[in-house]
Scaffold this motif. Structure first.
Motif, mmCIF file in Angstrom:
data_model
loop_
_atom_site.group_PDB
_atom_site.id
_atom_site.type_symbol
_atom_site.label_atom_id
_atom_site.label_comp_id
_atom_site.label_asym_id
_atom_site.label_seq_id
_atom_site.Cartn_x
_atom_site.Cartn_y
_atom_site.Cartn_z
ATOM 1 N N ALA A 231 0.832 -1.210 0.000
ATOM 2 C CA ALA A 231 0.000 0.000 0.000
ATOM 3 C C ALA A 231 0.864 1.256 0.000
ATOM 4 C CB ALA A 231 -0.931 -0.005 1.211
ATOM 5 N N ALA A 232 1.958 1.233 0.762
ATOM 6 C CA ALA A 232 2.832 2.396 0.835
ATOM 7 C C ALA A 232 3.551 2.637 -0.485
ATOM 8 C CB ALA A 232 3.843 2.215 1.963
ATOM 9 N N ARG B 296 4.225 6.052 -5.114
ATOM 10 C CA ARG B 296 4.304 6.161 -6.571
ATOM 11 C C ARG B 296 3.162 6.992 -7.135
ATOM 12 N NH1 ARG B 296 5.860 -0.181 -7.908
ATOM 13 N NH2 ARG B 296 8.111 -0.015 -7.489
ATOM 14 N N GLY B 297 2.054 7.060 -6.396
ATOM 15 C CA GLY B 297 0.905 7.841 -6.836
ATOM 16 C C GLY B 297 0.911 9.272 -6.332
ATOM 17 N N ARG C 33 13.889 0.916 -1.371
ATOM 18 C CA ARG C 33 14.427 0.146 -2.490
ATOM 19 C C ARG C 33 13.379 -0.077 -3.568
ATOM 20 N NH1 ARG C 33 17.824 -3.713 1.687
ATOM 21 N NH2 ARG C 33 19.593 -2.270 1.897
ATOM 22 N N ALA C 34 12.108 -0.052 -3.175
ATOM 23 C CA ALA C 34 11.036 -0.209 -4.163
ATOM 24 C C ALA C 34 10.686 1.113 -4.837
ATOM 25 C CB ALA C 34 9.791 -0.799 -3.491
ATOM 26 N N VAL C 35 10.643 2.183 -4.074
ATOM 27 C CA VAL C 35 10.203 3.489 -4.595
ATOM 28 C C VAL C 35 11.365 4.277 -5.189
ATOM 29 C CG1 VAL C 35 9.156 5.705 -3.965
ATOM 30 C CG2 VAL C 35 8.271 3.575 -2.978
ATOM 31 N N GLY C 36 12.551 4.125 -4.611
ATOM 32 C CA GLY C 36 13.680 4.974 -4.965
ATOM 33 C C GLY C 36 13.851 6.055 -3.922
#
Length: 216
Positions: free
Chosen positions: A18-19, A24-25, A133-136
């Motif tokens: 969810a985070a 990303r949104g 690590r997922a979002v940057g």
């Protein structure tokens, strides 16, 4: 607004998903770190960074720091990493030390009135690291209204920021409970801008010529 228990492995995965989607949104996320709780946004989403500043009641005169999920990420944010930065990263990252460095002029972000610099840190917390690590790189500030006490739990952050944040990740009480130590590497010699989670004695073991706050 959603709150997820990230101590439980099942709800932790749901919370991270969810985070990641929220960040990303262009929405804000509260995350646990090793020092205090942080409220973060995608560092390259200028609208989200403005929302972060607005949520804290803070203007651009105090630029938003950036958290990264790995040492290598810093190489993409600066023209060159000073040797002293490498030494400090090896000694204290992940952990409670923030470094102020000159960022690459090509970056399409606006973190505030940063004068071409960025304060960056790699936190020592598994939930924060997985999110980063997922979002940057994420623009992350302490999860509180400016001038109020820093939040050391997700509940304390929620009491202050409420529905201005899309997702709250609850990782339990922050282990250290005080903000990071800040070292400015943009001048000829390193300068301590704030003493916090990492003691000056420990910093001096790595950078013996560092200038103390009273000398800056």
């Amino acid at each position: 607004m959603s709150v997820f228990d990230c101590i439980d492995p099942v709800t932790r995965r749901d919370g991270l998903d969810a985070a990641i989607t929220a960040a990303r949104g262009g929405r804000l996320v509260v995350m646990p770190t090793d020092t205090v709780y942080g409220v973060g946004a995608d560092a390259f989403n200028q609208s989200a960074v403005r929302d972060l500043l607005a949520a804290k009641g803070r203007g651009p005169a105090m630029p938003v720091p950036v958290l990264v999920g790995s040492w290598a990420t810093l190489d993409g944010l600066v023209l060159s990493v000073p040797p002293i930065a490498r030494k400090l990263m090896e000694a204290f990252w992940p952990g409670g030390l923030s470094l102020i460095v000159e960022h690459a002029p090509s970056l399409s972000w606006n973190l505030g009135d940063s004068r071409n610099t960025v304060m960056v840190r790699m936190p020592l917390h598994p939930v924060a690291l997985e999110l980063l690590r997922a979002v940057g790189p994420m623009a992350v500030s302490s999860a509180n209204i400016s001038g109020s006490p820093a939040a050391t739990t997700a509940g304390e952050a929620q009491a202050q920021l409420r529905d201005k944040v899309g997702v709250y990740l609850d990782g339990g009480r922050a282990n250290i409970g005080i903000a990071s130590t800040i070292i400015d590497l943009t001048g000829e010699i390193p300068v301590v801008r704030r003493e916090g989670a990492v003691s000056l004695d420990r910093v001096r073991e790595v950078a013996p010529d560092i200038a103390l706050p009273s000398a800056s």
